[in-house]
Motif scaffolding. Structure first.
Motif, PDB file in Angstrom:
ATOM      1  N   HIS A   1      -1.447  -3.265 -20.911  1.00 43.33           N
ATOM      2  CA  HIS A   1      -2.165  -2.819 -19.715  1.00 43.33           C
ATOM      3  C   HIS A   1      -3.687  -2.828 -19.891  1.00 43.33           C
ATOM      4  N   LEU A   2      -4.168  -2.802 -21.121  1.00 41.46           N
ATOM      5  CA  LEU A   2      -5.617  -2.843 -21.346  1.00 41.46           C
ATOM      6  C   LEU A   2      -6.234  -4.159 -20.878  1.00 41.46           C
ATOM      7  N   PHE A   3      -5.413  -5.194 -20.754  1.00 43.79           N
ATOM      8  CA  PHE A   3      -5.916  -6.504 -20.316  1.00 43.79           C
ATOM      9  C   PHE A   3      -5.832  -6.675 -18.797  1.00 43.79           C
ATOM     10  N   GLY A   4      -5.403  -5.604 -18.104  1.00 46.49           N
ATOM     11  CA  GLY A   4      -5.255  -5.673 -16.655  1.00 46.49           C
ATOM     12  C   GLY A   4      -3.810  -5.867 -16.250  1.00 46.49           C
ATOM     13  N   ARG A   5      -3.456  -5.291 -15.111  1.00 46.60           N
ATOM     14  CA  ARG A   5      -2.064  -5.368 -14.646  1.00 46.60           C
ATOM     15  C   ARG A   5      -1.862  -6.426 -13.575  1.00 46.60           C
ATOM     16  N   TYR A   6      -2.878  -7.218 -13.340  1.00 45.60           N
ATOM     17  CA  TYR A   6      -2.790  -8.257 -12.320  1.00 45.60           C
ATOM     18  C   TYR A   6      -3.372  -9.541 -12.888  1.00 45.60           C
ATOM     19  N   GLY A   7      -3.252 -10.617 -12.126  1.00 48.07           N
ATOM     20  CA  GLY A   7      -3.852 -11.878 -12.549  1.00 48.07           C
ATOM     21  C   GLY A   7      -3.170 -12.477 -13.762  1.00 48.07           C
ATOM     22  N   ILE A   8      -3.989 -13.066 -14.655  1.00 50.00           N
ATOM     23  CA  ILE A   8      -3.471 -13.871 -15.760  1.00 50.00           C
ATOM     24  C   ILE A   8      -2.472 -13.113 -16.622  1.00 50.00           C
TER      25      ILE A   8
ATOM     26  N   ILE B   1      11.240 -12.027 -12.284  1.00 53.24           N
ATOM     27  CA  ILE B   1      12.418 -11.655 -11.503  1.00 53.24           C
ATOM     28  C   ILE B   1      12.552 -10.139 -11.402  1.00 53.24           C
ATOM     29  N   THR B   2      12.223  -9.445 -12.465  1.00 54.69           N
ATOM     30  CA  THR B   2      12.348  -7.978 -12.477  1.00 54.69           C
ATOM     31  C   THR B   2      11.535  -7.351 -11.368  1.00 54.69           C
ATOM     32  N   GLU B   3      10.268  -7.713 -11.266  1.00 48.68           N
ATOM     33  CA  GLU B   3       9.414  -7.134 -10.233  1.00 48.68           C
ATOM     34  C   GLU B   3       9.776  -7.663  -8.850  1.00 48.68           C
ATOM     35  N   PHE B   4      10.172  -8.928  -8.766  1.00 48.51           N
ATOM     36  CA  PHE B   4      10.582  -9.492  -7.481  1.00 48.51           C
ATOM     37  C   PHE B   4      11.736  -8.680  -6.898  1.00 48.51           C
ATOM     38  N   LEU B   5      12.727  -8.357  -7.735  1.00 45.75           N
ATOM     39  CA  LEU B   5      13.871  -7.583  -7.261  1.00 45.75           C
ATOM     40  C   LEU B   5      13.439  -6.208  -6.751  1.00 45.75           C
ATOM     41  N   LYS B   6      12.495  -5.595  -7.415  1.00 51.31           N
ATOM     42  CA  LYS B   6      11.992  -4.297  -6.959  1.00 51.31           C
ATOM     43  C   LYS B   6      11.297  -4.433  -5.604  1.00 51.31           C
ATOM     44  N   VAL B   7      10.489  -5.484  -5.459  1.00 47.33           N
ATOM     45  CA  VAL B   7       9.786  -5.716  -4.193  1.00 47.33           C
ATOM     46  C   VAL B   7      10.781  -5.959  -3.065  1.00 47.33           C
TER      47      VAL B   7
ATOM     48  N   PRO C   1      -7.912 -10.052  -0.002  1.00 49.24           N
ATOM     49  CA  PRO C   1      -6.474 -10.009   0.300  1.00 49.24           C
ATOM     50  C   PRO C   1      -5.851  -8.636   0.095  1.00 49.24           C
ATOM     51  N   GLU C   2      -6.475  -7.801  -0.718  1.00 54.94           N
ATOM     52  CA  GLU C   2      -5.917  -6.468  -0.960  1.00 54.94           C
ATOM     53  C   GLU C   2      -6.448  -5.408   0.000  1.00 54.94           C
ATOM     54  N   ASP C   3      -7.170  -5.830   1.046  1.00 52.85           N
ATOM     55  CA  ASP C   3      -7.617  -4.888   2.072  1.00 52.85           C
ATOM     56  C   ASP C   3      -6.450  -4.667   3.038  1.00 52.85           C
TER      57      ASP C   3
ATOM     58  N   TYR D   1       4.342  -1.953  -7.448  1.00 56.95           N
ATOM     59  CA  TYR D   1       3.395  -0.889  -7.092  1.00 56.95           C
ATOM     60  C   TYR D   1       2.405  -1.370  -6.038  1.00 56.95           C
ATOM     61  N   GLN D   2       1.845  -2.575  -6.214  1.00 60.05           N
ATOM     62  CA  GLN D   2       0.884  -3.081  -5.250  1.00 60.05           C
ATOM     63  C   GLN D   2       1.568  -3.426  -3.926  1.00 60.05           C
ATOM     64  N   PHE D   3       2.780  -3.946  -3.977  1.00 61.37           N
ATOM     65  CA  PHE D   3       3.515  -4.202  -2.735  1.00 61.37           C
ATOM     66  C   PHE D   3       3.834  -2.903  -2.008  1.00 61.37           C
ATOM     67  N   ARG D   4       4.082  -1.843  -2.757  1.00 66.06           N
ATOM     68  CA  ARG D   4       4.336  -0.553  -2.112  1.00 66.06           C
ATOM     69  C   ARG D   4       3.108  -0.108  -1.323  1.00 66.06           C
ATOM     70  N   GLN D   5       1.930  -0.270  -1.911  1.00 66.06           N
ATOM     71  CA  GLN D   5       0.693   0.066  -1.190  1.00 66.06           C
ATOM     72  C   GLN D   5       0.578  -0.762   0.085  1.00 66.06           C
ATOM     73  N   MET D   6       0.865  -2.037  -0.025  1.00 69.85           N
ATOM     74  CA  MET D   6       0.790  -2.958   1.110  1.00 69.85           C
ATOM     75  C   MET D   6       1.732  -2.543   2.237  1.00 69.85           C
ATOM     76  N   MET D   7       2.979  -2.286   1.880  1.00 69.40           N
ATOM     77  CA  MET D   7       3.977  -1.972   2.902  1.00 69.40           C
ATOM     78  C   MET D   7       3.770  -0.582   3.488  1.00 69.40           C
ATOM     79  N   ASN D   8       3.391   0.368   2.674  1.00 73.00           N
ATOM     80  CA  ASN D   8       3.133   1.713   3.186  1.00 73.00           C
ATOM     81  C   ASN D   8       1.966   1.731   4.165  1.00 73.00           C
ATOM     82  N   ALA D   9       1.045   0.786   4.011  1.00 71.73           N
ATOM     83  CA  ALA D   9      -0.083   0.683   4.938  1.00 71.73           C
ATOM     84  C   ALA D   9       0.308   0.005   6.244  1.00 71.73           C
ATOM     85  N   GLY D  10       1.535  -0.535   6.313  1.00 68.88           N
ATOM     86  CA  GLY D  10       1.950  -1.269   7.501  1.00 68.88           C
ATOM     87  C   GLY D  10       1.250  -2.602   7.633  1.00 68.88           C
ATOM     88  N   ALA D  11       0.855  -3.179   6.501  1.00 70.48           N
ATOM     89  CA  ALA D  11       0.015  -4.374   6.526  1.00 70.48           C
ATOM     90  C   ALA D  11       0.773  -5.646   6.850  1.00 70.48           C
TER      91      ALA D  11
END
Length: 367
Positions: free
Chosen positions: A95-102, A277-283, A226-228, A253-263
């Motif tokens: 997680h120190l390298f970031g939880r998104y992107g590369i 696949i693990t995160e896709f299934l959660k989404v 895109p994250e607005d 987690y980020q998809f939860r923010q998106m959907m809870n906002a009604g975006a």
């Protein structure tokens, strides 16, 4: 069974998109860059994954080699039930390298390979390991690259329809382009519009109202950044059209923010970016609970495409995205191509179903 090695293979396959172009910023993309993740075991089984790599293949490859491989070597290969815990631990370790992107692209590659291995160990196709199989072939839509000219857009839409595609997506940002496509394909064919984040919220609302009569199923990522999600929700409520987003989002987690906002009306997890696949299934589970449709981002040609097909096989709806272009070679011998009815067959072999053609890998390998 233990993981003995994790290797990243950078593959670059040229393509021809005719009058269209594929650009990322100032750079024209003239070939399909892939980073295949190969996970080998002491039992002789191999799992294959896919890490997102458009315009950044060397960076993604380095992330697999420097961050993922040391985490995975020596691990006991988890069964399906154990993969989520294994991947969460690796996410925590990195997680120190970031939880998104590369970082998450590289994690996605490992996750897909572990699911491939888990299904191979059980001797079943991945979609059976994931649960009930609802579809044996998935309807595809032609994802046209940026064209610009309304006349050329209409022509390419007609060509795609003649090949059997039952839906079209544009990568355009003008109303004449959208109306040209609608006129070419008729009133009953689904039309999607991917904008790639060019507008403010106010501009996107105006654009949605201007093209409403063309009846696009959704506008995809109309707003920068895109994250607005607040702005996206406002475009959705005031623009009168469906809104899709998610190809640039990582983790549930980020998809939860998106959907809870009604975006969004349509969520677009990308299996080779979101965390595998693990995160896709959660989404997907979250989307189902909240009444959001799943339309994966999947214009890929490596294991990520196969993984998407397996994930969609367990759902009653959802289309697979296929870039509308002619590639010079195929890792799967053409077995994951769109047929004359506009569908792609879900692989039935163990794991992801197919092994990549090593001859093609060697021919198009980037040293």
């Amino acid at each position: 069974m233990e993981i003995t090695d994790v290797r990243a293979h950078q593959i670059r396959i040229p393509y021809d998109a005719g009058v269209a172009s594929f650009r990322q910023g100032a750079s024209a993309i003239s070939a399909l860059d892939m980073v295949l993740v190969e996970v080998t075991t002491d039992a002789g089984l191999t799992g294959w994954g896919d890490a997102f790599a458009y315009v950044c293949p060397r960076t993604t490859r380095s992330a697999v080699e420097e961050m993922i491989a040391p985490q995975a070597r020596g691990l006991k290969v988890p069964d399906a039930a154990g993969i989520p815990a294994t991947m969460e631990q690796i996410q925590r370790n990195l997680h120190l390298f970031g939880r998104y992107g590369i970082t998450m692209f590289a994690i996605s590659g490992l996750d897909i390979a572990l699911w491939d291995l888990a299904a191979k160990i059980e001797g079943v196709p991945l979609h059976r390991l994931l649960g009930e199989t609802r579809r044996s072939n998935i309807p595809a839509y032609a994802s046209l690259l940026r064209i610009g000219s309304p006349e050329n857009i209409a022509g390419e839409c007609r060509k795609a329809m003649a090949l059997g595609y039952g839906a079209i997506k544009l990568h355009e940002t003008t109303t004449p382009a959208i109306f040209a496509a609608r006129e070419a394909i008729g009133p009953n064919i689904p039309l999607m519009v991917d904008m790639n984040c060019p507008l403010t919220g106010e501009q996107a609302i105006a654009f949605a109202n201007a093209c409403k009569d063309a009846q696009p199923m959704f506008l995809e990522e109309p707003v920068w950044p895109p994250e607005d999600f607040t702005a996206l929700a406002e475009v959705r409520s005031k623009g009168g059209l469906g809104i899709a987003a998610g190809e640039n989002a990582c983790t549930e987690y980020q998809f939860r923010q998106m959907m809870n906002a009604g975006a969004v009306s349509h969520a677009q997890p990308s299996v080779i970016k979101v965390g595998g696949i693990t995160e896709f299934l959660k989404v997907a589970s979250l989307a189902d609970r909240l009444g959001v449709k799943i339309v994966p981002h999947s214009p890929y040609f490596g294991p990520g495409l196969l993984a998407t097909l397996h994930l969609l096989a367990g759902r009653d709806d959802g289309l697979v995205e296929m870039f509308y272009l002619k590639r010079e070679a195929c890792l799967w011998g053409g077995r994951a191509d769109v047929d004359a009815t506009g569908h792609v067959a879900v692989p039935t072999g163990p794991g992801l179903g197919y092994e990549p053609d090593r001859g093609v890998m060697e021919r198009y390998r980037v040293a």
